[in-house]
Design a protein around this motif. Sequence first.
Motif, mmCIF file in Angstrom:
data_model
loop_
_atom_site.group_PDB
_atom_site.id
_atom_site.type_symbol
_atom_site.label_atom_id
_atom_site.label_comp_id
_atom_site.label_asym_id
_atom_site.label_seq_id
_atom_site.Cartn_x
_atom_site.Cartn_y
_atom_site.Cartn_z
ATOM 1 N N ARG A 1 0.834 -1.206 0.000
ATOM 2 C CA ARG A 1 0.000 0.000 0.000
ATOM 3 C C ARG A 1 0.865 1.252 0.000
ATOM 4 N N ARG B 1 2.298 1.862 -3.410
ATOM 5 C CA ARG B 1 1.292 2.449 -4.301
ATOM 6 C C ARG B 1 1.109 3.941 -4.015
ATOM 7 N N ILE B 2 1.088 4.303 -2.729
ATOM 8 C CA ILE B 2 0.898 5.708 -2.342
ATOM 9 C C ILE B 2 2.059 6.565 -2.858
ATOM 10 N N THR B 3 3.293 6.091 -2.641
ATOM 11 C CA THR B 3 4.450 6.898 -3.033
ATOM 12 C C THR B 3 4.576 7.007 -4.555
ATOM 13 N N ASN C 1 3.672 3.366 -11.052
ATOM 14 C CA ASN C 1 2.465 3.154 -10.255
ATOM 15 C C ASN C 1 1.700 1.920 -10.714
#
Length: 638
Positions: free
Chosen positions: A87, A90-92, A195
């Motif tokens: 997670r 994915r955020i970064t 991403n």
Amino acid sequence: MADPRDNHSQFDLLRQRRFLPYFSVQSINALNDNVFRQAIIGMLFWLQASDEQLALYATLAPAVFILPYFLFSGFAGQIAEKLEKQRLIRITTAMEIGIMGVAALGFALQNLPLLLLALFSTGVQSTLFGPVKYSILPSVLKPEELTGGNGLVEMGTSMSILLGMVVGGLLFKLAGDQGPWVAGGTVVALAVAGNLIARLVPRVEAGAPDLQINWNPVPESVRMLKLARKQLAVRNSVLGVSWFWFVGTVLTSQLPAYARVHLGGDETLYIFALALFSVGVGVGSLLCEKLSGRTVEIGLVPLGAIGMSAFILDLSFAHTGLQVGTGNGMMGFVRADGSARVIVDLLGIGLFAGFFVVPLFALIQERSPRHELSRVIAGLNIQNSGFIVLAAATMLVTQKALGWSIPQVFLALAIANLLVAIWIFTVVPEFFMRFVSWLMVRLLYRLELHGIEKHVPDEGAALVVCNHVSYMDALVLSATIPRPVRFVMYYRIFEIPLMRWIFRTAKAIPIASPKEDAALMQRAFDAIDAALADGQIVGIFPEGKLTSDGEIAAFKSGVETILERAAARGQVVPVVPMALRGLWSSMWSRRDSRLRRMRVPRRFRAHIVVMADAPIEDPTVTAAQLEAKVRALRGDVA
């Protein structure tokens, strides 16, 4: 026939989902960072910026990118510990899309302040990604895969940085008037690709999901630095990695001027010189797994330090005879007299730098508690940033204030590198001990492994039992078992000159019979209890002495006592039977008479076979049963 698991190649990881998506994401991240930074320089040249503007960017850009590591690493380490790691990746990577959108706007408007804002934001994103980049590896790799996995990551990072600098530098040259749009589109496309691939990374649980976030970065940064220094070996590994960044910063910062002033080259020669160093790092990183025998072999660290110093020293004295300003390109340089020496030096520095840094990362990951590792990596990033700034300041002092030439800087760096290495190895003699033992085993023997990875537990306590053939048995086993092993050995062997230092540094446990020294025997059993209770591997030779005829003697009851004591405190310790073949003919056994004992092996680099069988999780297993297992493993070959 060898167990196929023991013939594993690190490149097999690139075919597995647990590693390939993560490897691709971190490589794309490094690639995009360097495409972006180099594209800014390309835009400034395309705009024919003044020398003052170029100097301003050269001064501001490193500070803008590095500042977030000081400001936000304390926060980043906590987040990486608390969140599920896929997670967070994915955020970064989603953050990177937004940041590169701002960068694309800056390119389109040809607005340097906007590009510097995007560069600062890229530093923030890298700060958040850094702790998860290395802390995820112990969760997805087995202990015997850590060195190979780190080697791949280091190789991928090195090659991505190089490729990013080349691509970023060419964007404006090749695209012409469309350069700003091509540059913006490229960095956004790479961010989107990262991403998308990040979504393929398997779920990896958080190290400390219940961690309470401290939003004040200053005390948390201090706390993380303390975590990174809690264990002596980890503390000095962190110092070693930071020193690697110091050396790398000094070298790469000097290469542009070195290529122009001392090699008579144009701007393409600088890229070629950087490529040589980067390729060397990549090759050295990949070779670590082969040289280490798939263990976390910190014995490679002194080898790396010595090799780096030797090649930096030679580079400081290398002269090509080229004239300043001759404008040689890559091919002109390669054909020039004296170029081979410089090429070999740059490759050699990178090669041994790979030997130096990869085992250090693997040791940090192996020995840091899983629930603290992200914060340890964050502390490492803070310290790395400090060393990068220190390197830049050192260059200012030595060259601007003292007037040193680049060869003089290289000479001082070679000496400093050797002194720092000696200091680290003096404080933590385990590094040099492992180097000596690694060198002895690899020079004397060719190892063939059967069942080691399959049967030696990846974590938790275990008791390894093996036949006792030579004085080298403990070193051979420690070179083949991926985890550190506390060996129990007869005190007279423990006290052999030279070997005594190795055994003591490796935390071997000396033991004697009750008739010889009852107190020593009791201390040995207490030390074994403590090691097993702490989840370590303990290795014993139940025969109690070296074989005098090549045959396996009866196993003594000490192994039963160890298991009974463990069971009494509620611990069931798995016993891993192992066997050695081929050591009986070596100079370290008792095969020959006393006068002929110390001779070279009949065959140089004798072929040694190390066998392992399935763990026995029965606290009532007898010494006789274990002896039968080891006899069956060894077979008829002594």
